[in-house]
Write a protein that holds these residues in place. Structure first.
Motif, mmCIF file in Angstrom:
data_model
loop_
_atom_site.group_PDB
_atom_site.id
_atom_site.type_symbol
_atom_site.label_atom_id
_atom_site.label_comp_id
_atom_site.label_asym_id
_atom_site.label_seq_id
_atom_site.Cartn_x
_atom_site.Cartn_y
_atom_site.Cartn_z
ATOM 1 N N ALA A 117 48.947 -36.717 94.708
ATOM 2 C CA ALA A 117 48.391 -37.733 95.603
ATOM 3 C C ALA A 117 48.897 -39.134 95.297
ATOM 4 O O ALA A 117 48.513 -40.081 95.988
ATOM 5 N N MET A 118 49.756 -39.286 94.314
ATOM 6 C CA MET A 118 50.170 -40.622 93.913
ATOM 7 C C MET A 118 50.984 -41.343 94.986
ATOM 8 O O MET A 118 50.799 -42.538 95.213
ATOM 9 N N VAL A 119 51.873 -40.622 95.660
ATOM 10 C CA VAL A 119 52.709 -41.271 96.679
ATOM 11 C C VAL A 119 51.864 -41.771 97.849
ATOM 12 O O VAL A 119 51.958 -42.948 98.221
ATOM 13 N N PRO A 120 51.012 -40.939 98.474
ATOM 14 C CA PRO A 120 50.192 -41.478 99.571
ATOM 15 C C PRO A 120 49.235 -42.579 99.127
ATOM 16 O O PRO A 120 48.986 -43.520 99.894
ATOM 17 N N ILE A 121 48.703 -42.483 97.907
ATOM 18 C CA ILE A 121 47.811 -43.545 97.414
ATOM 19 C C ILE A 121 48.589 -44.845 97.266
ATOM 20 O O ILE A 121 48.115 -45.922 97.668
ATOM 21 N N PHE A 122 49.788 -44.777 96.706
ATOM 22 C CA PHE A 122 50.585 -45.986 96.523
ATOM 23 C C PHE A 122 50.959 -46.590 97.882
ATOM 24 O O PHE A 122 50.874 -47.818 98.053
ATOM 25 N N VAL A 123 51.362 -45.761 98.845
ATOM 26 C CA VAL A 123 51.726 -46.269 100.172
ATOM 27 C C VAL A 123 50.523 -46.919 100.846
ATOM 28 O O VAL A 123 50.621 -47.998 101.453
ATOM 29 N N MET A 124 49.367 -46.277 100.742
ATOM 30 C CA MET A 124 48.167 -46.828 101.357
ATOM 31 C C MET A 124 47.790 -48.173 100.736
ATOM 32 O O MET A 124 47.483 -49.139 101.450
#
Length: 272
Positions: A117-124
């Motif tokens: 989930a790190m990529v979507p969390i960072f983008v958000m």
């Protein structure tokens, strides 16, 4: 008789080895900060306070500890408050598929803060402009802990007799007053458990602050620890022992305070 003696000797040796396995790191943590020549081994220290001075002279050591306290304090408060409200609602309101929802929340808690989930969390967080925001990072950490906190706390709320709430309702108490003055005081051991658990989880969290807090001046101690190297690229054993000792103090103090003042456990204790 001989076999009984041998069995007792074997048990004694086994538990001595287990005790040494846990005790040696603690002894190193207590002695290395005051050793003029600290190493990775355990030995009688050559006493000095130079390591403490060197740690305090580090430009980010104390700042990172303050950042950790702010970050973990915010995450702890948000997690405890929202978990208490959600656990009370799930305990008292009959929702279709409630048990499935609880298990889905518990499963979600192991996914939200996971590596996947790190990529979507960072983008958000980037799109919201919350990169390098301690408040935003605290909310993300709290969101990852919240499902498990709700799952744990609901058991304590379930143990509160409904007759207590009915009595308070007869005397004109509002739902908020019932929650604040009847349910939560009885579920206090559960609240204490969530407070300590959420603080410890946030205190040791490395990945989320590492990704979301890019400014070294706003990073917590868990992230700063990876930068404590000397010019040669080796671990800076002058600063690391003192910093590790300081890093462990808040968690121990919180545990002792909550345990003595409130007590905590992992199950409810009052039944109707």
């Amino acid at each position: 008789m001989t076999s009984l003696v041998l069995r007792r000797i074997a048990y004694t040796v086994f538990f001595a080895v287990v005790l040494a396995f846990f005790a040696i790191p603690m002894l190193w943590l207590a002695s290395a900060p005051f050793d003029s020549r600290p190493g990775l081994g355990l030995r009688w220290p050559d006493w000095t306070f130079g390591n403490v001075s060197a740690t305090f002279d580090h430009p980010y050591a104390l700042t990172s500890l303050v950042n950790s306290l702010v970050l973990c304090g915010l995450a702890m408060v948000v997690t405890t408050a929202l978990a208490a409200c959600a656990a009370y609602a799930l305990s008292r309101v009959r929702i279709p598929g409630r048990d499935v929802l609880l298990y889905m929340l518990l499963l979600l808690s192991s996914v939200v803060t996971g590596t996947a989930a790190m990529v979507p969390i960072f983008v958000m967080m980037f799109q919201l402009g919350l990169i390098n925001s301690q408040y935003g990072t605290a909310l993300v950490i709290a969101g990852g802990m919240l499902p498990a906190a709700i799952f744990i706390l609901k058991d304590f709320v379930d143990a509160v007799p409904r007759s207590y709430e009915e009595s308070a309702r007869v005397f004109g108490a509002s739902p908020r007053q019932i929650l604040m003055h009847v349910v939560l005081p009885i579920a206090r051991p559960g609240i204490a458990t969530i407070v300590v658990w959420s603080f410890v989880q946030a205190w040791g969290n490395f990945l989320l602050p590492f990704l979301l807090l890019r400014d070294i001046g706003s990073q917590p101690a868990a992230v700063l620890m990876r930068t404590l190297y000397d010019e040669g690229g080796s671990a800076n054993l002058t600063v690391i022992p003192v910093f590790s000792l300081l890093y462990s103090i808040p968690v121990v103090v919180l545990y002792l305070f909550v345990s003595k003042r409130y007590g905590f456990r992992f199950h409810g204790g009052i039944k109707s």
